[in-house]
Design an enzyme around this catalytic site. Structure first.
Site, PDB file in Angstrom:
ATOM      1  N   CYS A 232      11.430 -28.843 -15.486  1.00 39.94           N
ATOM      2  CA  CYS A 232      10.945 -28.490 -16.828  1.00 39.94           C
ATOM      3  C   CYS A 232      11.857 -27.459 -17.486  1.00 39.94           C
ATOM      4  O   CYS A 232      11.964 -27.417 -18.716  1.00 39.94           O
ATOM      5  CB  CYS A 232       9.519 -27.943 -16.747  1.00 39.94           C
ATOM      6  SG  CYS A 232       8.259 -29.195 -16.408  1.00 39.94           S
TER       7      CYS A 232
ATOM      8  N   CYS B  53       5.384 -29.125 -24.549  1.00 37.40           N
ATOM      9  CA  CYS B  53       3.977 -29.478 -24.305  1.00 37.40           C
ATOM     10  C   CYS B  53       3.050 -28.307 -24.643  1.00 37.40           C
ATOM     11  O   CYS B  53       1.959 -28.496 -25.186  1.00 37.40           O
ATOM     12  CB  CYS B  53       3.778 -29.943 -22.866  1.00 37.40           C
ATOM     13  SG  CYS B  53       4.213 -28.726 -21.601  1.00 37.40           S
TER      14      CYS B  53
ATOM     15  N   ASP C 128      -8.443 -41.847  -7.689  1.00 42.11           N
ATOM     16  CA  ASP C 128      -8.988 -40.928  -8.687  1.00 42.11           C
ATOM     17  C   ASP C 128     -10.513 -40.805  -8.578  1.00 42.11           C
ATOM     18  O   ASP C 128     -11.200 -40.640  -9.589  1.00 42.11           O
ATOM     19  CB  ASP C 128      -8.592 -41.425 -10.086  1.00 42.11           C
ATOM     20  CG  ASP C 128      -8.765 -40.355 -11.152  1.00 42.11           C
ATOM     21  OD1 ASP C 128      -8.768 -39.168 -10.803  1.00 42.11           O
ATOM     22  OD2 ASP C 128      -8.914 -40.712 -12.336  1.00 42.11           O
TER      23      ASP C 128
END
Length: 305
Positions: free
Chosen positions: A183, A189, A129
């Protein structure tokens, strides 16, 4: 001829990673337009570093010449949500333990050492990251996850509460098969996002509206348009993960360093407002909260009050 993956996977699992995937290093041509359009819409906000090293993000061989394989690692950070009252600090789950960058970086060093002992003089480079690597794309390529409507990586067996890291290497392993997105028609969400940061059709995030960005990455004042929309978060946000049906499969992490510290469990907003820099630096020396700094956290608290 491809190398046998099993000994490497076994070693990686022994270090606390619960998913390992392998992807063939290639130029991510289909991501070029998507990334350019996203940047042109200024969805990155003040995260100007995302505009740099554009070609490196798309081509792993620019990051490491001779790269043949991307090894993708996933580490679970889920823990049972702590009970909070209106006085306690609302902090994203990933930040409740020690800084994952340091934890995972030390483990990727151990993996590379193991690989060199096993395979000889090899080239390998790890990213946690912190470099121009599209981790979520490689996680999708390697079969670990699909990218959900909230733009987070989702695994059908373990949900989305996990960290990703990548090891680039000139070793050649057989690539894993990507999994399809599951999904479906779910929009939980999208509907739950307090600041409407997720596009109405999903799969696109305006990061400049995301509470995680506003409370961590944004260094200037939080725009007044978000007053009353922060859902009391002072560091990060878990709303789009909390409502995701796939996270019913999440199980608590076994990596002790990621367990919630007693200090953060009991932390109140008032204590942070009264804290000085010396106490903050001492208490949060190994915590992700140091990214915002004391002044940033105090700014966030005052904004939600």
């Amino acid at each position: 001829m491809h190398l046998d993956k099993k000994p490497l996977i076994d070693f990686i699992n022994s270090l606390g990673f619960f998913h390992v995937g392998f992807a063939r290093a290639r130029y991510l041509e289909e991501e070029a337009d998507r990334l350019e359009n996203w940047l042109n819409q200024s969805y990155q906000g003040e995260m100007n570093y995302l505009e740099r090293y554009f070609d490196f993000r798309l081509d792993p061989q620019k990051l490491m010449p001779g790269c043949k394989t991307i090894i993708v690692l996933a580490m679970n950070y889920f823990q049972e949500p702590r009970a909070t009252n209106e006085n306690q600090s609302k902090i994203s789950m990933y930040a409740l333990g020690k800084d994952y960058h340091k934890i995972i970086r030390s483990k990727t060093k151990a993996i590379i050492q193991w690989m060199r002992h096993q395979y000889g003089d090899i080239a390998a480079r790890a990213f946690v990251d912190s470099g121009p690597v599209l981790e979520r794309v490689w996680a999708k390529e390697s079969g670990i996850s699909w990218t959900g409507k909230n733009t987070l990586s989702i695994n059908p067996k373990t949900g989305s509460y996990f960290f990703l890291s990548c090891i680039l290497t000139d070793l050649e392993f057989e690539a894993d098969t990507p999994i399809k997105a599951y999904c479906g028609t779910c929009k939980k969400c999208i509907d739950a996002c307090p600041t409407q940061a997720i596009h109405e059709d999903g799969f696109l995030l305006d990061a400049s509206k995301c509470i995680s960005y506003l409370t961590i990455e944004l260094k200037s004042q939080i725009p007044e348009e978000f007053k009353g929309k922060m859902d009391d978060w002072i560091f990060g946000c878990d709303v789009c993960q909390d409502v995701c049906p796939w996270n019913r499969f999440s199980k608590p992490t076994e990596v002790e360093a990621l367990f919630s510290s007693d200090t953060i469990k009991q932390l109140t907003n008032q204590e942070l407002l009264e804290m000085d820099e010396v106490a903050f630096n001492l208490l949060f020396m190994h915590s992700p909260l140091k990214r915002s700094g004391l002044k940033g956290l105090q700014r966030n608290i005052r904004f939600i009050q």
